[in-house]
Design a protein around this motif. Structure first.
Motif, PDB file in Angstrom:
ATOM      1  N   PHE B  83     -20.808  36.183 -16.262  1.00 32.24           N
ATOM      2  CA  PHE B  83     -19.634  35.331 -16.079  1.00 32.24           C
ATOM      3  C   PHE B  83     -20.016  34.184 -15.156  1.00 32.24           C
ATOM      4  CE2 PHE B  83     -16.665  37.580 -18.598  1.00 32.24           C
ATOM      5  CZ  PHE B  83     -17.101  38.890 -18.588  1.00 32.24           C
ATOM      6  N   ALA B  84     -20.003  32.978 -15.737  1.00 30.76           N
ATOM      7  CA  ALA B  84     -20.554  31.792 -15.074  1.00 30.76           C
ATOM      8  C   ALA B  84     -20.218  30.576 -15.923  1.00 30.76           C
ATOM      9  CB  ALA B  84     -22.073  31.925 -14.938  1.00 30.76           C
ATOM     10  N   THR B  85     -20.721  29.422 -15.511  1.00 29.58           N
ATOM     11  CA  THR B  85     -20.588  28.205 -16.303  1.00 29.58           C
ATOM     12  C   THR B  85     -21.940  27.866 -16.905  1.00 29.58           C
ATOM     13  OG1 THR B  85     -18.788  27.412 -14.892  1.00 29.58           O
ATOM     14  CG2 THR B  85     -19.899  25.777 -16.270  1.00 29.58           C
ATOM     15  N   TYR B  86     -21.934  27.468 -18.164  1.00 35.97           N
ATOM     16  CA  TYR B  86     -23.159  27.180 -18.896  1.00 35.97           C
ATOM     17  C   TYR B  86     -23.195  25.701 -19.281  1.00 35.97           C
ATOM     18  CZ  TYR B  86     -23.662  32.186 -19.016  1.00 35.97           C
ATOM     19  OH  TYR B  86     -23.799  33.511 -18.628  1.00 35.97           O
ATOM     20  N   GLY B  99     -24.246  18.397 -20.976  1.00 38.11           N
ATOM     21  CA  GLY B  99     -22.941  18.653 -21.549  1.00 38.11           C
ATOM     22  C   GLY B  99     -21.913  18.863 -20.448  1.00 38.11           C
ATOM     23  N   GLY B 100     -20.657  18.922 -20.832  1.00 39.42           N
ATOM     24  CA  GLY B 100     -19.574  19.047 -19.872  1.00 39.42           C
ATOM     25  C   GLY B 100     -19.391  20.440 -19.301  1.00 39.42           C
ATOM     26  N   GLY B 101     -20.089  21.414 -19.860  1.00 37.11           N
ATOM     27  CA  GLY B 101     -20.023  22.771 -19.338  1.00 37.11           C
ATOM     28  C   GLY B 101     -19.066  23.665 -20.101  1.00 37.11           C
ATOM     29  N   THR B 102     -19.383  24.954 -20.110  1.00 38.84           N
ATOM     30  CA  THR B 102     -18.519  25.987 -20.685  1.00 38.84           C
ATOM     31  C   THR B 102     -18.368  27.081 -19.649  1.00 38.84           C
ATOM     32  OG1 THR B 102     -19.199  25.569 -22.970  1.00 38.84           O
ATOM     33  CG2 THR B 102     -18.271  27.737 -22.472  1.00 38.84           C
ATOM     34  N   LYS B 103     -17.147  27.307 -19.214  1.00 35.39           N
ATOM     35  CA  LYS B 103     -16.892  28.350 -18.228  1.00 35.39           C
ATOM     36  C   LYS B 103     -16.553  29.640 -18.953  1.00 35.39           C
ATOM     37  CE  LYS B 103     -14.432  29.273 -13.929  1.00 35.39           C
ATOM     38  NZ  LYS B 103     -13.481  28.740 -12.922  1.00 35.39           N
ATOM     39  N   VAL B 104     -17.297  30.683 -18.674  1.00 37.72           N
ATOM     40  CA  VAL B 104     -17.079  31.983 -19.287  1.00 37.72           C
ATOM     41  C   VAL B 104     -16.419  32.888 -18.257  1.00 37.72           C
ATOM     42  CG1 VAL B 104     -18.152  33.974 -20.393  1.00 37.72           C
ATOM     43  CG2 VAL B 104     -19.037  31.667 -20.833  1.00 37.72           C
ATOM     44  N   GLU B 105     -15.214  33.308 -18.553  1.00 41.56           N
ATOM     45  CA  GLU B 105     -14.463  34.135 -17.611  1.00 41.56           C
ATOM     46  C   GLU B 105     -14.144  35.494 -18.204  1.00 41.56           C
ATOM     47  OE1 GLU B 105     -12.426  31.066 -14.488  1.00 41.56           O
ATOM     48  OE2 GLU B 105     -11.122  32.219 -15.817  1.00 41.56           O
ATOM     49  N   ILE B 106     -13.801  36.411 -17.321  1.00 44.62           N
ATOM     50  CA  ILE B 106     -13.487  37.778 -17.722  1.00 44.62           C
ATOM     51  C   ILE B 106     -12.098  37.843 -18.339  1.00 44.62           C
ATOM     52  CG2 ILE B 106     -13.172  40.156 -16.940  1.00 44.62           C
ATOM     53  CD1 ILE B 106     -15.037  39.481 -14.600  1.00 44.62           C
ATOM     54  N   LYS B 107     -12.006  38.482 -19.502  1.00 41.79           N
ATOM     55  CA  LYS B 107     -10.727  38.646 -20.172  1.00 41.79           C
ATOM     56  C   LYS B 107      -9.932  39.760 -19.522  1.00 41.79           C
ATOM     57  CE  LYS B 107      -9.226  38.505 -24.958  1.00 41.79           C
ATOM     58  NZ  LYS B 107      -9.729  38.574 -26.357  1.00 41.79           N
TER      59      LYS B 107
END
Lengths: 124, 107
Positions: B83-86, B99-107
């Motif tokens: 869980f982080a930003t890519y 790129g502008g980034g993709t934040k992956v968060e916990i559901k």
């Protein structure tokens, strides 16, 4: 082992010039193919590439900031210095330096080692 | 300048999920694309370079694919530490861009 560390002021006033130093170890900037770049990241925002210096002293700059940036290297001290003139509050960011790897066999290039970053705040 | 558009910008997922992030370039960049993972307060960490080559020490659940203008980063089974930003980055031509980034968060 390659390491890089940024240093410089944490607070600058608007219109002032920022000078940041990247001190590195584990490689030499006099070795063919080696380069070091600067990247910044405003709080909560994306990464932005700023500048890069090659082993042969060739330099590249972000066109949008080129008039304000100067990158230099001191091979004997293992340092790369970035200066940015006319600082503005929008320049508030964490500034990173990074080692750019060039694979002579495959032609691959990538930033593989980064410093921890230094937060620079621009405020009066 | 070459623009990199990442999608989605935000992703909510569960541990064990398969996750795919896309990075589209405004013009062809061959395979000169890298992927980074960034956690709060930390420097970006290189995951993938040359579009599909796994950086040494990076878990094999991470993989990259693509060439030209469309690229993907896949995490085969999301782990708590993922869980982080890519971010993607192109190194085909100057100015280098992210790129502008993709934040992956916990559901």
């Amino acid at each position: 082992q390659i390491t890089l560390k940024e240093s410089g002021p944490t607070l600058v006033k608007p219109t002032q010039t920022l000078t940041l130093t990247c001190t590195f170890s584990g490689f030499s900037l006099s070795t063919s193919g080696v380069s070091v770049g600067w990247i910044r990241q405003p709080p909560g925002k994306a990464l932005e590439w700023l500048a890069l210096v090659y082993w042969d002293d060739d330099k590249r700059y972000s066109p949008s900031l080129k008039s304000r940036l100067t990158i230099t290297k001191d091979t004997s001290k293992n340092q790369v210095v970035l200066t940015m003139t006319k600082m503005d509050p929008v320049d508030t960011a964490t500034y990173y330096c990074a080692h750019r790897h060039y694979d002579i066999l495959t032609g691959s290039v990538y930033f593989d080692y980064w410093g921890q970053g230094t937060l620079v705040t621009v405020s009066s | 300048d070459i623009q990199l558009t990442q999608s989605p910008s935000f992703l909510s997922a569960s541990v064990g999920d398969r996750v795919t992030i896309t990075c589209r370039a405004s013009q062809g960049i061959s395979s000169y694309l890298a992927w980074f993972q960034q956690k709060p307060g930390k420097a970006p960490k290189l995951l993938i370079y040359a579009a599909s080559t796994l950086q040494s020490g990076v878990p094999s659940r991470f993989s990259g694919s693509g060439s030209g203008t469309e690229f993907t980063l896949t995490i085969s089974s999301l782990q708590p530490e993922d869980f982080a930003t890519y971010y993607c980055q192109q190194l085909n031509s100057y100015p280098l861009t992210f790129g502008g980034g993709t934040k992956v968060e916990i559901k």
